[in-house]
Write a protein that holds these residues in place. Structure first.
Motif, PDB file in Angstrom:
ATOM      1  N   ALA A  64       0.835  -1.203   0.000  1.00 11.88           N
ATOM      2  CA  ALA A  64       0.000   0.000   0.000  1.00 11.88           C
ATOM      3  C   ALA A  64       0.870   1.254   0.000  1.00 11.88           C
ATOM      4  O   ALA A  64       0.540   2.259  -0.642  1.00 11.88           O
ATOM      5  CB  ALA A  64      -0.919  -0.007   1.217  1.00 11.88           C
ATOM      6  N   ARG A  65       1.991   1.180   0.696  1.00 13.20           N
ATOM      7  CA  ARG A  65       2.920   2.320   0.722  1.00 13.20           C
ATOM      8  C   ARG A  65       3.514   2.565  -0.660  1.00 13.20           C
ATOM      9  O   ARG A  65       3.635   3.713  -1.111  1.00 13.20           O
ATOM     10  CB  ARG A  65       4.033   2.055   1.735  1.00 13.20           C
ATOM     11  CG  ARG A  65       5.007   3.209   1.882  1.00 13.20           C
ATOM     12  CD  ARG A  65       6.148   2.844   2.800  1.00 13.20           C
ATOM     13  NE  ARG A  65       7.173   3.873   2.804  1.00 13.20           N
ATOM     14  CZ  ARG A  65       8.406   3.692   3.252  1.00 13.20           C
ATOM     15  NH1 ARG A  65       8.768   2.514   3.738  1.00 13.20           N
ATOM     16  NH2 ARG A  65       9.288   4.674   3.209  1.00 13.20           N
ATOM     17  N   VAL A  66       3.887   1.493  -1.350  1.00  9.40           N
ATOM     18  CA  VAL A  66       4.422   1.620  -2.709  1.00  9.40           C
ATOM     19  C   VAL A  66       3.396   2.285  -3.621  1.00  9.40           C
ATOM     20  O   VAL A  66       3.723   3.178  -4.411  1.00  9.40           O
ATOM     21  CB  VAL A  66       4.826   0.240  -3.268  1.00  9.40           C
ATOM     22  CG1 VAL A  66       5.156   0.334  -4.758  1.00  9.40           C
ATOM     23  CG2 VAL A  66       6.025  -0.313  -2.511  1.00  9.40           C
ATOM     24  N   VAL A  67       2.148   1.853  -3.510  1.00 15.82           N
ATOM     25  CA  VAL A  67       1.078   2.427  -4.334  1.00 15.82           C
ATOM     26  C   VAL A  67       0.934   3.926  -4.068  1.00 15.82           C
ATOM     27  O   VAL A  67       0.810   4.730  -5.000  1.00 15.82           O
ATOM     28  CB  VAL A  67      -0.256   1.697  -4.069  1.00 15.82           C
ATOM     29  CG1 VAL A  67      -1.430   2.480  -4.650  1.00 15.82           C
ATOM     30  CG2 VAL A  67      -0.219   0.298  -4.673  1.00 15.82           C
ATOM     31  N   ARG A  68       0.955   4.314  -2.794  1.00 12.49           N
ATOM     32  CA  ARG A  68       0.820   5.741  -2.456  1.00 12.49           C
ATOM     33  C   ARG A  68       1.947   6.565  -3.070  1.00 12.49           C
ATOM     34  O   ARG A  68       1.718   7.646  -3.623  1.00 12.49           O
ATOM     35  CB  ARG A  68       0.805   5.927  -0.935  1.00 12.49           C
ATOM     36  CG  ARG A  68      -0.475   5.502  -0.260  1.00 12.49           C
ATOM     37  CD  ARG A  68      -0.560   6.049   1.151  1.00 12.49           C
ATOM     38  NE  ARG A  68       0.534   5.585   1.986  1.00 12.49           N
ATOM     39  CZ  ARG A  68       0.501   4.475   2.712  1.00 12.49           C
ATOM     40  NH1 ARG A  68      -0.576   3.698   2.685  1.00 12.49           N
ATOM     41  NH2 ARG A  68       1.527   4.127   3.461  1.00 12.49           N
ATOM     42  N   VAL A  69       3.163   6.048  -2.985  1.00 11.95           N
ATOM     43  CA  VAL A  69       4.322   6.772  -3.518  1.00 11.95           C
ATOM     44  C   VAL A  69       4.241   6.889  -5.035  1.00 11.95           C
ATOM     45  O   VAL A  69       4.508   7.952  -5.607  1.00 11.95           O
ATOM     46  CB  VAL A  69       5.631   6.073  -3.093  1.00 11.95           C
ATOM     47  CG1 VAL A  69       6.820   6.637  -3.856  1.00 11.95           C
ATOM     48  CG2 VAL A  69       5.851   6.234  -1.595  1.00 11.95           C
ATOM     49  N   ILE A 103      10.609   2.535 -11.168  1.00 15.78           N
ATOM     50  CA  ILE A 103      11.469   1.565 -10.479  1.00 15.78           C
ATOM     51  C   ILE A 103      12.414   2.298  -9.530  1.00 15.78           C
ATOM     52  O   ILE A 103      12.630   1.878  -8.387  1.00 15.78           O
ATOM     53  CB  ILE A 103      12.258   0.725 -11.504  1.00 15.78           C
ATOM     54  CG1 ILE A 103      11.307  -0.240 -12.228  1.00 15.78           C
ATOM     55  CG2 ILE A 103      13.384  -0.046 -10.830  1.00 15.78           C
ATOM     56  CD1 ILE A 103      11.953  -1.026 -13.354  1.00 15.78           C
ATOM     57  N   LYS A 104      12.951   3.407  -9.991  1.00 15.74           N
ATOM     58  CA  LYS A 104      13.841   4.225  -9.156  1.00 15.74           C
ATOM     59  C   LYS A 104      13.092   4.769  -7.943  1.00 15.74           C
ATOM     60  O   LYS A 104      13.633   4.830  -6.835  1.00 15.74           O
ATOM     61  CB  LYS A 104      14.415   5.371  -9.987  1.00 15.74           C
ATOM     62  CG  LYS A 104      15.434   6.219  -9.249  1.00 15.74           C
ATOM     63  CD  LYS A 104      16.007   7.295 -10.157  1.00 15.74           C
ATOM     64  CE  LYS A 104      17.028   8.153  -9.405  1.00 15.74           C
ATOM     65  NZ  LYS A 104      17.581   9.220 -10.290  1.00 15.74           N
ATOM     66  N   LYS A 105      11.830   5.139  -8.145  1.00 18.20           N
ATOM     67  CA  LYS A 105      11.010   5.668  -7.056  1.00 18.20           C
ATOM     68  C   LYS A 105      10.787   4.602  -5.983  1.00 18.20           C
ATOM     69  O   LYS A 105      10.860   4.880  -4.781  1.00 18.20           O
ATOM     70  CB  LYS A 105       9.660   6.127  -7.613  1.00 18.20           C
ATOM     71  CG  LYS A 105       8.924   7.117  -6.738  1.00 18.20           C
ATOM     72  CD  LYS A 105       9.528   8.489  -6.852  1.00 18.20           C
ATOM     73  CE  LYS A 105       8.713   9.519  -6.083  1.00 18.20           C
ATOM     74  NZ  LYS A 105       9.340  10.861  -6.121  1.00 18.20           N
TER      75      LYS A 105
END
Length: 247
Positions: A64-69, A103-105
């Protein structure tokens, strides 16, 4: 007759500007419509959908954190996380961002990302040594009769967990530490996979969260059930049950 002719001419002259304005307005509408259609076509063509496999995550919350970012990244339109495959599917504007940028993000927040599906994985559980009494009774959420797996003479812990459950990994760590110092613990792991699986309906009809532990004493009697991330309760229960019986 001449006055009528002049009146007719004046009426015609008055009509001409109105006709010209009407034609010009219609032309402008057609131009705007054409531009709108062209813009829509260009936007559709520039949108791309891709899947990134993720690694280094401990739980569904990390996804979920990855999605938010990623949703904060300019040009990203949608982002969804699959907790079973450990993948995020995105649609984005190619003119604004790129797969490499995303990917970098992801790497910037401490996780790994790889182009394409089928490569995602959570952080692995602790590596149990051969001396530890640990067995998996269910890996796909299938039904299991835990009464057949109670080990008399040991404290038997039935650990209902899921790979996407963060608190389950915290309990894993506590149980691992206990197993390192106590040979009289039998740990039986049950991967529920998800809430719709048969083993959940079998044992967890009134349980709303993971982890879920059912603990039996050395005589084979049910001693305790623990729901959720109750680490101190797990330690306290095991400490009590592992004490030598006083004769």
């Amino acid at each position: 007759m001449r006055p009528q002719s002049r009146t007719h001419n004046r009426e015609g002259e008055a009509f001409m500007p109105i006709a010209r304005i009407t034609i010009l307005y219609a032309a402008l509408l057609m131009t705007f419509a054409g531009c709108s259609q062209q813009t829509q076509v260009r936007t559709t063509k520039s949108t791309k959908t891709t899947t990134l496999s993720l690694r280094g995550l401990t739980c569904e919350g990390c996804g979920a954190r990855v999605v938010r970012v990623l949703k904060m990244q300019k040009g990203v339109r949608t982002a969804t996380f699959d907790k079973h495959k450990v993948e995020v599917t995105l649609s984005y504007e190619q003119q604004t961002t790129s797969e490499a940028a995303m990917i970098k993000k992801v790497k910037g927040i401490g996780f790994e990302a790889f182009s394409g599906p089928g490569k995602g994985a959570y952080k692995p559980p602790p590596t149990y040594s051969k001396e530890m009494d640990v067995k998996w009774l269910s890996k796909k959420g299938e039904r299991v009769d835990i009464s057949k797996h109670i080990v008399k003479g040991k404290v038997t812990v039935f650990d209902f967990y899921a790979v996407w459950c963060g608190p389950c990994k915290d309990v894993d760590h506590v149980l691992f530490q206990q197993l390192k110092t106590h040979k009289d613990i039998a740990l039986r792991k049950i991967n529920v996979v998800d809430w719709d699986r048969p083993v959940v309906k079998q044992y967890m009809s009134n349980v709303s969260k993971l982890p879920f532990l059912i603990i039996y004493d050395k005589q084979g009697n049910k001693a305790k059930t623990i729901v959720g991330r109750e680490l101190e309760e797990v330690k306290k229960t095991l400490s009590t049950l592992l004490k030598p019986s006083q004769k």
